[in-house]
Design an enzyme around this catalytic site. Structure first.
Site, mmCIF file in Angstrom:
data_model
loop_
_atom_site.group_PDB
_atom_site.id
_atom_site.type_symbol
_atom_site.label_atom_id
_atom_site.label_comp_id
_atom_site.label_asym_id
_atom_site.label_seq_id
_atom_site.Cartn_x
_atom_site.Cartn_y
_atom_site.Cartn_z
ATOM 1 N N ASP A 95 -28.562 28.616 59.454
ATOM 2 C CA ASP A 95 -29.038 29.844 60.071
ATOM 3 C C ASP A 95 -28.333 29.988 61.419
ATOM 4 O OD1 ASP A 95 -30.428 32.101 60.656
ATOM 5 O OD2 ASP A 95 -32.396 31.165 60.769
ATOM 6 N N ASP A 149 -27.988 37.631 64.524
ATOM 7 C CA ASP A 149 -28.642 38.928 64.386
ATOM 8 C C ASP A 149 -29.863 39.011 65.282
ATOM 9 O OD1 ASP A 149 -30.018 36.981 62.875
ATOM 10 O OD2 ASP A 149 -30.969 38.521 61.655
ATOM 11 N N ASP A 268 -35.143 30.665 50.849
ATOM 12 C CA ASP A 268 -35.506 29.460 51.600
ATOM 13 C C ASP A 268 -36.854 29.691 52.235
ATOM 14 O OD1 ASP A 268 -35.306 29.506 54.879
ATOM 15 O OD2 ASP A 268 -34.253 31.175 53.938
ATOM 16 N N CYS A 306 -45.309 18.327 35.555
ATOM 17 C CA CYS A 306 -44.263 18.178 36.574
ATOM 18 C C CYS A 306 -43.542 16.838 36.411
ATOM 19 C CB CYS A 306 -44.868 18.281 37.968
ATOM 20 S SG CYS A 306 -43.666 18.095 39.307
ATOM 21 N N CYS A 308 -41.695 15.306 38.675
ATOM 22 C CA CYS A 308 -41.302 14.717 39.953
ATOM 23 C C CYS A 308 -41.819 13.286 40.085
ATOM 24 C CB CYS A 308 -41.792 15.568 41.124
ATOM 25 S SG CYS A 308 -43.525 15.334 41.580
ATOM 26 N N CYS A 311 -45.661 12.927 40.623
ATOM 27 C CA CYS A 311 -46.487 13.176 39.433
ATOM 28 C C CYS A 311 -46.278 12.117 38.354
ATOM 29 C CB CYS A 311 -46.197 14.569 38.888
ATOM 30 S SG CYS A 311 -46.809 15.906 39.952
ATOM 31 N N HIS A 337 -43.156 16.708 45.569
ATOM 32 C CA HIS A 337 -43.759 17.545 44.531
ATOM 33 C C HIS A 337 -43.586 19.031 44.827
ATOM 34 C CE1 HIS A 337 -46.464 19.318 41.674
ATOM 35 N NE2 HIS A 337 -47.039 19.961 42.683
#
Length: 379
Positions: A95, A149, A268, A306, A308, A311, A337
């Site tokens: 950014d 900006d 994001d 899930c 992950c 999990c 997660h």
């Protein structure tokens, strides 16, 4: 696009403006639509790069303003650039620091030249101009860098938003002149608040500059969700279809689904890790507080569907215990997660677009703003 960047559209939804693509960068590809985790200070909070990779993340976001303050772009460059410094091999986006023009409104002054901040660390005066923002980002070495900006707040008068939008365009042209590296893609940012005519003018003006990619900024700054979807729906289709489109700072299921239906590719948000640090799990679009008593003796995974690490290996009861005990592992497991959850959501949408079932499979997430998106009449 330079030779090191390309965007290839692979499929389009027949009932919405959603699309599937591949964004190629010097550090790998990003399969769009895709959620990007936020690593403000060159780290995604509480997790390692290898854990981050396991979530399915392909691209992460870092912040120019914060890295300039600490540790400083010279130190990052001395460590081999942002990728090597933070140990992340995939694409990175930085950014510009422009969001701090909005978020640090009590600590800054805006002029045509740029923005003057007072450092929250030591009180030092910092002058951030379009040229300086690009210089810092060139030094950091991310794949995608953002134009500096001015992000107007909500609510703001039309006069205030118009002035900020016009200044953002003038600053963008200065960013283009200052940009020095061919291995970095400079994205422009469409501002305009909730005024659709200003958004349209800004989008069309930016499109004429033929940049490598475009972002929609100035949403999620206090306006209600229905206004966010209205702005995104009107703005995204005005941006060049052969370039990636990035919606800044959005991270809920509904916001992401509606934006994808409008033709946005990248997202994001700090929600996954911020919620994790408050003991909150994202579960199929819902928000669960693991401190709640009902989880204390619940020995099932956070989400049985899930894949992950959290999990696969731990129960709700165990993570609830860690949260109550304020153990750091709780924040790590919940971050893993939650990031996996949002990336899986965008991956499932990608598959649905490829199968042309997006409007049906994700109808419940598209209900808000459905009329705006043209879903009711099949446009």
């Amino acid at each position: 696009m330079t030779a090191q960047f390309s965007f290839q559209r692979l499929a389009n939804c027949s009932q919405t403006k959603a699309r599937v693509g591949i964004f190629s960068t010097p550090h790998g590809i990003v399969e769009t639509p895709r959620f990007m985790p936020v690593g403000t200070l060159a780290n995604v909070k509480t997790i390692t790069p290898s854990q981050l990779e396991e979530t399915g993340a392909q691209m992460v976001l870092c912040n120019t303003y914060h890295l300039h303050l600490q540790p400083g772009e010279a130190i990052v460059a001395g460590g081999g650039g942002l990728h090597k410094f933070m140990g992340w091999k995939g694409p990175i986006l930085t950014d510009s620091g422009g969001f701090q023009v909005f978020s640090l409104s009590e600590m800054r002054k805006i002029s045509e030249e740029g923005v003057t901040f007072r450092s929250p660390h030591d009180g030092q005066i910092i002058n951030l101009t379009p040229e300086r923002s690009i210089e810092i980002q060139n030094t950091l070495g991310a794949d995608v860098i953002m134009a500096f900006d001015e992000c107007p707040p909500y609510p703001a008068t039309r006069q205030e938003v118009e002035a900020a939008t016009q200044r953002t365009y003038r600053w963008l042209k200065r960013c283009i002149s200052a940009h020095q590296r061919q291995d970095q893609a400079l994205f422009g940012i469409v501002q305009g608040g909730v005024y659709l005519d200003l958004r349209s003018q800004a989008a069309l003006a930016l499109a004429e500059l033929d940049l490598p990619g475009y972002a929609i900024g100035g949403v999620s700054v206090g306006e209600p969700p229905e206004l966010i979807s209205h702005v995104v729906k009107a703005t995204a289709p005005l941006l060049p279809p052969e370039k990636p489109r990035y919606l800044m700072g959005v991270g809920t299921y509904r916001e992401i689904a509606i934006a994808i239906a409008s033709g946005v590719d990248l997202f994001d948000c700090v929600i996954p890790t911020r919620w994790a640090r408050h003991g909150t799990a994202m579960v199929q679009g819902e928000r669960w507080n693991l401190k709640n008593a009902k989880f204390r003796e619940d020995f099932t995974p956070i989400d049985n569907t899930c894949p992950c690490y959290a999990c696969r290996n731990f129960s709700r009861a165990y993570i609830s215990h860690l949260v109550r005990a304020q153990e750091i592992l709780a924040y790590t497991l919940l971050s893993i997660h939650n990031i996996t959850e949002l990336i899986r959501f965008t991956q499932k949408i990608r598959e649905a677009i490829l199968n042309d079932t997006f409007a049906i499979d994700f109808a419940s997430w598209l209900e808000q703003g459905a009329e705006d998106l043209g879903l009711e009449n099949g446009d």
